[in-house]
Design a protein around this motif. Structure first.
Motif, mmCIF file in Angstrom:
data_model
loop_
_atom_site.group_PDB
_atom_site.id
_atom_site.type_symbol
_atom_site.label_atom_id
_atom_site.label_comp_id
_atom_site.label_asym_id
_atom_site.label_seq_id
_atom_site.Cartn_x
_atom_site.Cartn_y
_atom_site.Cartn_z
ATOM 1 N N GLU A 171 21.806 17.115 -11.276
ATOM 2 C CA GLU A 171 22.224 16.512 -10.006
ATOM 3 C C GLU A 171 23.722 16.234 -9.989
ATOM 4 O OE1 GLU A 171 18.022 14.731 -10.724
ATOM 5 O OE2 GLU A 171 19.699 15.466 -11.901
ATOM 6 N N ARG B 114 12.760 15.910 -14.759
ATOM 7 C CA ARG B 114 13.064 15.802 -13.326
ATOM 8 C C ARG B 114 11.886 15.182 -12.573
ATOM 9 N NH1 ARG B 114 14.900 21.232 -12.084
ATOM 10 N NH2 ARG B 114 16.772 20.681 -13.216
ATOM 11 N N GLN C 12 11.692 11.477 -13.554
ATOM 12 C CA GLN C 12 12.759 10.692 -12.953
ATOM 13 C C GLN C 12 12.403 10.284 -11.523
ATOM 14 O OE1 GLN C 12 16.491 12.662 -13.508
ATOM 15 N NE2 GLN C 12 17.690 10.882 -12.961
ATOM 16 N N GLN D 243 13.627 20.021 -19.197
ATOM 17 C CA GLN D 243 14.426 19.692 -18.017
ATOM 18 C C GLN D 243 13.548 19.584 -16.777
ATOM 19 O OE1 GLN D 243 17.138 18.148 -16.793
ATOM 20 N NE2 GLN D 243 18.475 19.585 -17.889
#
Length: 411
Positions: free
Chosen positions: A279, A130, A133, A126
């Motif tokens: 998010e 992030r 991204q 994770q």
């Protein structure tokens, strides 16, 4: 892009000795040895080809284990192996000036680990996804902005909106107290639409959900998609797509809805979305009324439902209380009491025993004559509305336009 690897390496343990690789004897020693080789390569100057080869071997072996038998029989140890393989592959892809395609491949690899694997190293995948991204957003921002301006000019056909009959409307109440809701609706198990209880959500205010917003926070993320107009259809299936691919293929491509339903419909319906994409989770809040349940917050299942006009959830019932919160678009919903189950003709198979055989808005009265005798309530759920669906209440749902809903299952 030069600093990408420094950002990713900052999420890793400082050295090989601190990198955990403990497995039970359920994982063959040859696989553990392959994992150790990949760990060593992570902290050494070996070739990119060698890193990729080792990672892919780990993924291939563990993928075969994940797809042997039913999912519930897959041992968690092998899911962890798969997640480590995803970690090593993503690292290999990003080690040396990755191209845009390699970046997207690394994001997909992390998502596969989040979807199919098990959490490792404080959910490191994770953290890495992030970082990736943010890099993807930088590289595609200008291209996306030009494309989305064109999308806004597209039009879709007006949906068939049923008129809610007098006396059949689900009652509405604005911000009832916990005591009032518990006494008047929860204990007697009566459906009700709660107004004003999610007006504070960022998804309806500071971060209003839209196609553009979903693209910006999750466009490159890989998610499970249901393909087919309804899950009872023979051609219904599941596939994996990025959110951008799903929007382009199933949301923006629908210019018309055929009279007999929607063909080639895709629907994003899953409970992992908010864990996978924090998010979006930050844009919603668990309704206070869930505190009236027996469990704690960790026992509440939060589901995402995102799909095009005409998407149908057949008449079915769920084993828990349900708050269905409408964020984008509107939905027509019909509810039946569990007391009338015998008039709703559930499927006989164990797999679909909680689903009716009847097409609610076009019932076959010859085969299902008792159905038209069953009393029901109905409503059109608008953005900001929250429908309380009591446990075991049968409910049928049809999206009247592009729709995004969030449901909370609790006991």
């Amino acid at each position: 892009m030069a600093s990408l690897w420094s950002k990713i390496s900052a999420t890793l343990p400082l050295n090989e000795e601190q990198f955990p690789l403990q497995f039970s004897n359920k994982v063959e020693s040859s696989v553990v040895e392959r994992l150790r080789q990949s760990r060593q390569q992570l902290y050494s100057n070996t070739t990119s080809t060698s890193r990729m080869l080792n990672a892919q071997i780990i993924l291939d072996i563990s993928w075969e284990k994940l797809n042997t038998g039913t999912w519930r029989d897959v041992d968690k140890e092998w899911r962890r192996v798969y997640s480590y393989g995803c970690l090593f592959k993503a690292a290999a892809l990003c080690r040396e000036n990755p191209s845009e395609d390699e970046l997207l491949q690394a994001v997909r690899t992390c998502d596969m680990g989040l979807l199919m694997g098990a959490a490792i190293m404080d959910n490191i995948l994770q953290d890495i996804v992030r970082i990736l991204q943010c890099e993807v957003r930088k590289s595609v921002k200008e291209e996306d902005e030009g494309e989305h301006m064109q999308v806004k000019r597209r039009k879709t056909a007006s949906p068939h909106v049923p008129s809610i009959k007098d006396g059949l409307a689900v009652p509405r109440i604005k911000c009832p107290s916990l005591e009032s809701f518990n006494t008047n609706y929860l204990l007697p198990l009566k459906p009700v639409i709660l107004e004003g209880i999610i007006d504070h959500w960022p998804a309806l205010n500071t971060h209003p959900w839209s196609i553009d917003y979903l693209r910006s926070v999750a466009g490159c993320r890989t998610v499970p998609v249901e393909v087919g107009s309804r899950y009872t259809d023979e051609d219904w299936s599941q596939t994996l797509l990025t959110v951008n691919e799903f929007i382009d293929r199933y949301i923006l491509n629908k210019s018309q809805i055929s009279p007999d339903g929607v063909n080639d419909v895709g629907y994003l319906a899953q409970h992992q979305l908010f864990d996978q994409i924090p998010e979006l989770k930050e844009d919603i809040r668990i309704p206070d009324y869930c505190s009236l349940g027996e469990g704690d917050e960790d026992d509440i299942t939060v589901n995402a439902w995102f799909g095009p006009t005409g998407t149908v959830s057949p008449l079915h019932q769920d084993p828990q209380q349900n708050f269905l919160a409408q964020v984008v678009g509107s939905k027509y919903i019909r509810l039946y009491s569990p007391e009338d189950t015998d008039k709703l003709y559930p499927h006989q198979s164990q797999l679909l025993h909680n689903t009716s055989q009847v097409e609610v808005e076009n019932p076959d009265t010859e085969h299902f004559p008792e159905f038209i005798k069953a009393p029901y309530l109905e409503c059109v759920l608008q953005p900001g509305d929250v429908l309380f669906i009591p446990v075991k209440h049968w409910h049928y749902v049809r999206s009247l336009e592009v729709s995004f809903s969030v449901s909370f299952w609790w006991s």
